[in-house]
Design an enzyme around this catalytic site. Structure first.
Site, mmCIF file in Angstrom:
data_model
loop_
_atom_site.group_PDB
_atom_site.id
_atom_site.type_symbol
_atom_site.label_atom_id
_atom_site.label_comp_id
_atom_site.label_asym_id
_atom_site.label_seq_id
_atom_site.Cartn_x
_atom_site.Cartn_y
_atom_site.Cartn_z
ATOM 1 N N ASP A 56 -12.283 -1.437 -7.850
ATOM 2 C CA ASP A 56 -12.739 -0.332 -8.795
ATOM 3 C C ASP A 56 -12.063 -0.693 -9.997
ATOM 4 O OD1 ASP A 56 -14.450 0.729 -6.754
ATOM 5 O OD2 ASP A 56 -13.428 2.690 -6.580
ATOM 6 N N HIS B 63 -43.693 -3.770 14.206
ATOM 7 C CA HIS B 63 -44.553 -2.530 14.047
ATOM 8 C C HIS B 63 -43.842 -1.651 15.235
ATOM 9 C CE1 HIS B 63 -47.638 0.219 12.972
ATOM 10 N NE2 HIS B 63 -47.871 0.082 14.374
ATOM 11 N N GLU C 268 1.035 -1.260 -0.160
ATOM 12 C CA GLU C 268 0.044 -0.032 -0.086
ATOM 13 C C GLU C 268 0.853 1.200 0.012
ATOM 14 O OE1 GLU C 268 -2.391 3.022 -0.237
ATOM 15 O OE2 GLU C 268 -3.338 0.893 -0.385
ATOM 16 N N LEU D 33 -3.700 1.948 4.993
ATOM 17 C CA LEU D 33 -4.684 0.942 4.922
ATOM 18 C C LEU D 33 -6.048 1.359 5.038
ATOM 19 C CD1 LEU D 33 -2.943 -1.425 7.543
ATOM 20 C CD2 LEU D 33 -2.693 -1.562 5.068
ATOM 21 N N GLY E 94 -24.630 14.545 -11.424
ATOM 22 C CA GLY E 94 -25.701 14.423 -10.631
ATOM 23 C C GLY E 94 -25.650 12.773 -10.243
ATOM 24 N N THR F 136 -9.405 4.433 -0.331
ATOM 25 C CA THR F 136 -10.316 5.547 -0.449
ATOM 26 C C THR F 136 -11.490 5.600 0.367
ATOM 27 O OG1 THR F 136 -9.569 6.073 -2.980
ATOM 28 C CG2 THR F 136 -11.996 6.416 -2.173
ATOM 29 N N VAL G 160 -23.928 9.619 -7.741
ATOM 30 C CA VAL G 160 -24.039 9.409 -6.383
ATOM 31 C C VAL G 160 -23.294 10.417 -5.343
ATOM 32 C CG1 VAL G 160 -23.377 7.815 -4.335
ATOM 33 C CG2 VAL G 160 -24.358 6.839 -6.416
ATOM 34 N N ILE G 161 -21.800 10.646 -6.065
ATOM 35 C CA ILE G 161 -21.053 11.522 -5.230
ATOM 36 C C ILE G 161 -21.442 13.212 -5.414
ATOM 37 C CG2 ILE G 161 -18.654 12.649 -5.254
ATOM 38 C CD1 ILE G 161 -17.626 9.960 -6.298
ATOM 39 N N GLY H 264 3.985 0.211 -5.414
ATOM 40 C CA GLY H 264 4.299 -0.898 -5.827
ATOM 41 C C GLY H 264 4.274 -0.868 -7.613
#
Length: 459
Positions: free
Chosen positions: A305, A436, A37, A41, A179, A44, A181-182, A117
């Site tokens: 991703d 309920h 990394e 750790l 427009g 994002t 999600v972010i 890396g």
């Protein structure tokens, strides 16, 4: 000369959601693991994505509650937003989770290798002047914020989401470019904090990958909150002024604001890492894999991703676990991207799993749909939220899509995911008893209605 260490059973490049989940599961299965990394750790999601943005959104929820307290008979008032205080709260949440993750990884005997890396062989990663090898290599290098050609991000007036998370003030006005999600989440939190917000979206609707009914409901809710959404409106240019920015659309409109947030999606981090040099095929920057997440190079996998599809932390988790189990010889079931829950944590929230109505009609022809309005749900009325549960069913078959809009509906998506994965028909779910008053009852009521026996819904 580069020194080469002894081989690991599994060498993971990237310690974000997919990478560290793979490392943890592989170690749990008795494999030796190296985890490379370059930053921290958790990647994002933990540091500049899921966790800090949701902390901001919760702070926004508290601001809205204070602002609207009189509606509930509570004497309170909102005196303002202390952004250093909000950031301290956000950072405390992140720090605590980071400490926990660091300890967990250490307790599993995973070797953490700090630094950038680069692949220098099919199973070798170079970090500095040291080479590390693994019998199995897992690529999990994640994503980074995209921009548009010619649009320069300066981190001061033209921001990405990472810059936005570090702001020490609430802007008076913001244009949000994108427009999805972010964009919708930042638009929501900034509006809760008191900013004037305009969303600029080139496509015809907000959250365009969601069901059209969900997009329309979110846009109506945003309009009521004073968030302006300009859809079917492509961006043309931005110029900086003494006090902010002027954003111009291709339709000729000029929008003045303190800041421009560029939220046009995230792209895979794969360039310059030696992937293609080792025979790994890239497609628009994404690593090409099969349904077992194999890259085509023997014993080299990719997760998260950098694999085309929904860019979701929990998808990365699932893929990381899947690859670790496959390496260990457990033959796990392939992951269905449609069965992965999707949530936009705005006010109101949008959540879904499975097919949209349009996609279901394209696949099956005729489909049956049912919409249950949260106006009939007691807990939603207590919370003061509006929205719906929408079910999409294959004719005489299972429910293939579940879509929800309303505050806190993201907490219902777990049951919706089980229903989708179960391939349940309405009569399977209708007998289930829901407590309920809860919002979970809305799912139960929707399935009662779809099964032909509506209770708190009109037939």
């Amino acid at each position: 000369m580069v020194a080469v260490t002894d081989a690991f059973d599994v060498l993971v490049l990237g310690a974000g959601s997919g990478g560290y989940a793979c490392a943890l599961r592989a170690a749990q299965l008795g494999l030796s693991v190296g985890l490379v990394e370059r930053d921290r750790l958790g990647g994002t999601c933990l540091h500049v994505g899921c966790i800090p943005t949701k902390a901001l959104l919760h702070a926004g929820e508290i601001a809205d509650a204070a602002r609207d307290a009189a509606d509930f008979g509570v004497r309170a008032q909102l005196d303002g937003i202390d952004m250093p205080g909000v950031n301290a709260y956000k950072d405390k949440v992140v720090a605590r989770l980071f400490k926990g993750l660091t300890g967990l990884i250490a307790s599993r005997g995973i070797t953490v290798i700090e630094g950038e890396g680069t692949l220098v062989g099919p199973h070798e990663v170079r970090v500095g002047e040291t080479g590390y090898t693994g019998r199995h290599l897992v690529l999990a290098t994640g994503s980074a914020a995209r921009s548009l050609p010619g649009l320069e991000v300066d981190g001061e007036r033209v921001l990405t989401s990472e810059h936005a998370l570090a702001l020490d003030r609430v802007p008076a006005s913001v244009v949000v470019l994108g427009g999805g999600v972010i964009g919708c989440e930042f638009a929501s939190v900034w509006r809760s904090f008191g900013a004037e917000v305009t969303i600029l979206e080139a496509l015809p609707r907000l959250v365009p990958t969601e069901d059209e009914a969900s997009s329309a409901a979110l846009q109506r809710a945003f309009r009521k909150r004073g968030i302006r959404a300009l859809t079917s409106t492509p961006f043309e240019s931005v110029s900086r002024t003494e006090s902010g920015v002027v954003v111009r659309t291709q339709g000729g409109e000029s929008l003045e604001a303190d800041l421009l947030l560029v939220a046009v999606g995230r792209g895979p981090v794969t360039a310059g890492l030696g992937f293609e040099d080792q025979g790994i095929t890239l497609d628009r920057g994404f690593v090409r894999v099969d349904d077992r997440l194999r890259t085509g190079v023997a014993e080299v996998y990719a997760v998260g991703d950098i694999v085309a599809g929904p860019q979701l932390a929990h998808r990365g988790f699932a893929q990381g676990i899947f690859v670790a189990e496959q390496i260990a010889g457990l033959d796990p079931a392939s992951i269905d991207d449609l069965g992965i829950p999707r949530v936009t944590y705005s006010h109101p929230e949008v959540a879904s799993v499975g097919l949209t109505e349009q996609a279901a009609r394209e696949r099956y022809g005729e489909v049956e749909t049912l919409v249950y309005d949260l106006g009939g749900n007691g807990k939603s009325q207590i919370l003061g939220t509006q929205g719906f549960v929408k079910l999409i069913r294959h004719p005489d078959g299972p429910v293939v899509g579940l879509h929800l809009v309303g505050d806190r509906v993201g907490e219902l998506i777990g049951e919706a995911q089980l229903i989708y994965g179960w391939e349940a028909v309405p009569d399977d779910v209708a007998p289930l008893v829901h407590a309920h008053p809860t919002q979970n009852e809305a799912l139960g009521e929707a399935f009662l209605a779809l099964a032909g026996k509506p209770l708190h819904a009109h037939s």
